[in-house]
Motif scaffolding. Sequence first.
Motif, PDB file in Angstrom:
ATOM      1  N   GLY A   1      41.118 127.804  65.224  1.00 11.40           N
ATOM      2  CA  GLY A   1      39.852 128.062  64.533  1.00 11.40           C
ATOM      3  C   GLY A   1      38.751 128.666  65.397  1.00 11.40           C
TER       4      GLY A   1
ATOM      5  N   SER B   1      38.209 131.765  65.491  1.00  6.35           N
ATOM      6  CA  SER B   1      37.753 132.949  64.748  1.00  6.35           C
ATOM      7  C   SER B   1      37.754 132.644  63.262  1.00  6.35           C
ATOM      8  N   PRO B   2      36.855 133.272  62.501  1.00  6.00           N
ATOM      9  CA  PRO B   2      36.868 133.063  61.049  1.00  6.00           C
ATOM     10  C   PRO B   2      37.991 133.846  60.365  1.00  6.00           C
ATOM     11  N   PHE B   3      38.641 134.754  61.081  1.00  6.31           N
ATOM     12  CA  PHE B   3      39.705 135.549  60.474  1.00  6.31           C
ATOM     13  C   PHE B   3      41.069 134.952  60.807  1.00  6.31           C
TER      14      PHE B   3
ATOM     15  N   ALA C   1      33.533 137.610  65.383  1.00  8.87           N
ATOM     16  CA  ALA C   1      33.637 138.429  64.176  1.00  8.87           C
ATOM     17  C   ALA C   1      32.832 137.870  63.006  1.00  8.87           C
ATOM     18  N   GLY C   2      31.994 136.841  63.255  1.00  9.81           N
ATOM     19  CA  GLY C   2      31.114 136.408  62.172  1.00  9.81           C
ATOM     20  C   GLY C   2      31.177 134.936  61.804  1.00  9.81           C
ATOM     21  N   LEU C   3      31.275 134.069  62.798  1.00 10.93           N
ATOM     22  CA  LEU C   3      31.255 132.626  62.510  1.00 10.93           C
ATOM     23  C   LEU C   3      29.895 132.211  61.964  1.00 10.93           C
ATOM     24  N   ASP C   4      29.904 131.246  61.038  1.00  9.12           N
ATOM     25  CA  ASP C   4      28.649 130.663  60.594  1.00  9.12           C
ATOM     26  C   ASP C   4      28.280 129.525  61.572  1.00  9.12           C
TER      27      ASP C   4
ATOM     28  N   ARG D   1      28.469 126.307  61.443  1.00 12.71           N
ATOM     29  CA  ARG D   1      29.483 125.271  61.619  1.00 12.71           C
ATOM     30  C   ARG D   1      30.646 125.805  62.449  1.00 12.71           C
ATOM     31  N   GLY D   2      31.038 127.035  62.134  1.00 14.34           N
ATOM     32  CA  GLY D   2      32.134 127.663  62.877  1.00 14.34           C
ATOM     33  C   GLY D   2      31.787 127.815  64.346  1.00 14.34           C
TER      34      GLY D   2
ATOM     35  N   PRO E   1      34.031 143.162  60.421  1.00 15.02           N
ATOM     36  CA  PRO E   1      33.196 142.020  60.044  1.00 15.02           C
ATOM     37  C   PRO E   1      31.880 142.506  59.421  1.00 15.02           C
TER      38      PRO E   1
ATOM     39  N   LYS F   1      38.082 137.086  55.811  1.00 20.02           N
ATOM     40  CA  LYS F   1      37.543 135.940  56.518  1.00 20.02           C
ATOM     41  C   LYS F   1      37.859 134.665  55.739  1.00 20.02           C
ATOM     42  N   GLU F   2      38.213 133.621  56.444  1.00 17.97           N
ATOM     43  CA  GLU F   2      38.569 132.385  55.756  1.00 17.97           C
ATOM     44  C   GLU F   2      37.359 131.509  55.485  1.00 17.97           C
TER      45      GLU F   2
ATOM     46  N   ARG G   1      36.857 128.474  55.992  1.00 17.16           N
ATOM     47  CA  ARG G   1      36.509 127.511  57.042  1.00 17.16           C
ATOM     48  C   ARG G   1      35.511 128.092  58.043  1.00 17.16           C
ATOM     49  N   GLY G   2      35.424 129.465  58.092  1.00 18.92           N
ATOM     50  CA  GLY G   2      34.573 130.247  59.014  1.00 18.92           C
ATOM     51  C   GLY G   2      33.558 129.461  59.731  1.00 18.92           C
TER      52      GLY G   2
END
Lengths: 350, 350
Positions: free
Chosen positions: A69, A71-73, A199-202, A204-205, B26, B346-347, B349-350
């Motif tokens: 986890g 990466s979000p992808f 690549a764009g985690l929020d 929480r990520g 992204p 993107k998943e 869970r990101g």
Amino acid sequence: MPFTVSSIDDSLVAALQHKIDRKTKPLGALGLLEKLALQVGRIQKTLSPELGEAQMLVFAADHGAAKAGVSPFPQDVTWQMVENYLAGGAAINVFARQNKIRLHVIDAGVAHDFGERDTLINAKISPTGTRNYLDEPAMSAAERDAALQKGREIAHRVADSGARVFAFGEMGIGNTAAAALITSQLTGTPLIDCIGRGAGLDDRGLEHKRALLQRAATRAALPADAAALDVLAEFGGFEIAMIAGAMIGAAQRGGLLLIDGFIVTAALLVAERIAPAVRDYCVFCHHSAEPGARAQLKALAAEPLIDLGLRLGEGTGAALAWPLVQSAAAFLNEMASFESAGISEKEARG
Amino acid sequence: MPFTVSSIDDSLVAALQHKIDRKTKPLGALGLLEKLALQVGRIQKTLSPELGEAQMLVFAADHGAAKAGVSPFPQDVTWQMVENYLAGGAAINVFARQNKIRLHVIDAGVAHDFGERDTLINAKISPTGTRNYLDEPAMSAAERDAALQKGREIAHRVADSGARVFAFGEMGIGNTAAAALITSQLTGTPLIDCIGRGAGLDDRGLEHKRALLQRAATRAALPADAAALDVLAEFGGFEIAMIAGAMIGAAQRGGLLLIDGFIVTAALLVAERIAPAVRDYCVFCHHSAEPGARAQLKALAAEPLIDLGLRLGEGTGAALAWPLVQSAAAFLNEMASFESAGISEKEARG
């Protein structure tokens, strides 16, 4: 020695600077392009450098830690994006076509069987990518050395075709995480300051990525002065190792190296520890939006040409900056001098 | 009305943003290029913009104040540099050739008789340049209006040939001084913060320039809310007035405007007061090294594409940034989407 690089020549510095200063413009008025023209002339040992067609080497590989986890992808995006490169639809394809850059796509260890493909260089170190650095080192010493060696060979082969400019790009889901671990270790920067949204985690990520990478660093437990080769083996990936080898190979052949963003610069941190003079051959193209880029550029005393807020990788920052590099050689070769154009000089009263 | 400009259309904003967001990258990963693609699509009212060949309009004129020492270069350098443009030896020639930009050189009021020349557009407002603003207004209202009108006509003529992208450049010994006076007055910034070294003044020269420009401001004694047209007439120059007119003309025809450095941006400050919507059509290309550039960019809420430490003018910043503008249109037109390339998203869970 297979991985040594010579410092660039300084015998032409004064002659190059004189040529730059006599151009029909105020002294220093072309800013960074003047420094770049000087560097290119020194690398090529001439007052009239020729750059030719730039070669973009995009190395792709998978990271064992991606499934945890970082990466979000999903990891499959690595091979899917390689297919996108082969089909010509990715950002790097568009910019390479626009700016007349030749694209080479290299499989350094993607967890996917592409079969035989004319346009893909198969340099797979492992059919499954690196191992998960949360549990064990990402690669063995033998795998690491094979990747470095293969990268060097690929650069030499491209140089054999007459190339003088080498740009580097990468694809690998999870590779900003590996780059963060390498950057923290090799620049002595706290890990938290090297970890970004990739690549764009929020939010929480991002918290999750921070926790995972802290675990990885704790597991590896490297001393502050760990050798770059050990750091590379601990965290990977194969594309980063192969880029480091290719940078050294390109510098050995007197190439100009176009350095892209965060991941490519992490590879350069490794290459520069192995062969410090490789730094002399580098043009820093883009200031990555990843927070760790700051530590990298500081460690390398680098001032990138552009900062467009890109966070894409693939070599896109280098591809976009390439016309500016060509401009530096063009003004040195083509601009008139005060004498040749018959232009009056700055007055003493200035 | 001859100098009105329509705001750009917003009916395609959502469709353009959707197209940008579905590209194989992204979200937001192309940074400033994404904003630029959106702007270009809005200006051209299409999801598939075509830029064609950029047109570089370089306007040259002389400044009466030049002889008082606001520049380290003698006034003759203005016409000598125009000859350099016509001969193809200046920086702007080199970069225009490299990046396939068509160059138009316009004499807006150079104190020199060039005779009949095929490649020079004669739009001279006065055969001697502007008057010295230390003693009197640089131009009359009639001269100013003629310059604005002529600039607009030239832009319309270039648009008639099918052009969609207009870049602006300038030459005029002493014109950073005029630009500083205009910038201070139109942005409400203290004059001292708008005055720089121009083409290379030393400390003593800079002190002298500051003293002279303070005298000019005191003589003109404009109220804080003076009209832009009055400010322009007070300080000049003809090239700045003609650029302002050309910007309005180009925007009237739905052109994309490539804004260069300090002097061109001073012209934009004037144009934007006359026709505020002209701002919608502008791409800010380069962050000039002149200190007053900061005030200009703040007043226009502008974020330039590059910052190479240039302080040359001629339109060089715009010419160098042009490939980046082309990249913005290219990715919008040519990149694959997630759907077309079959790439996983993107998943959650990101």
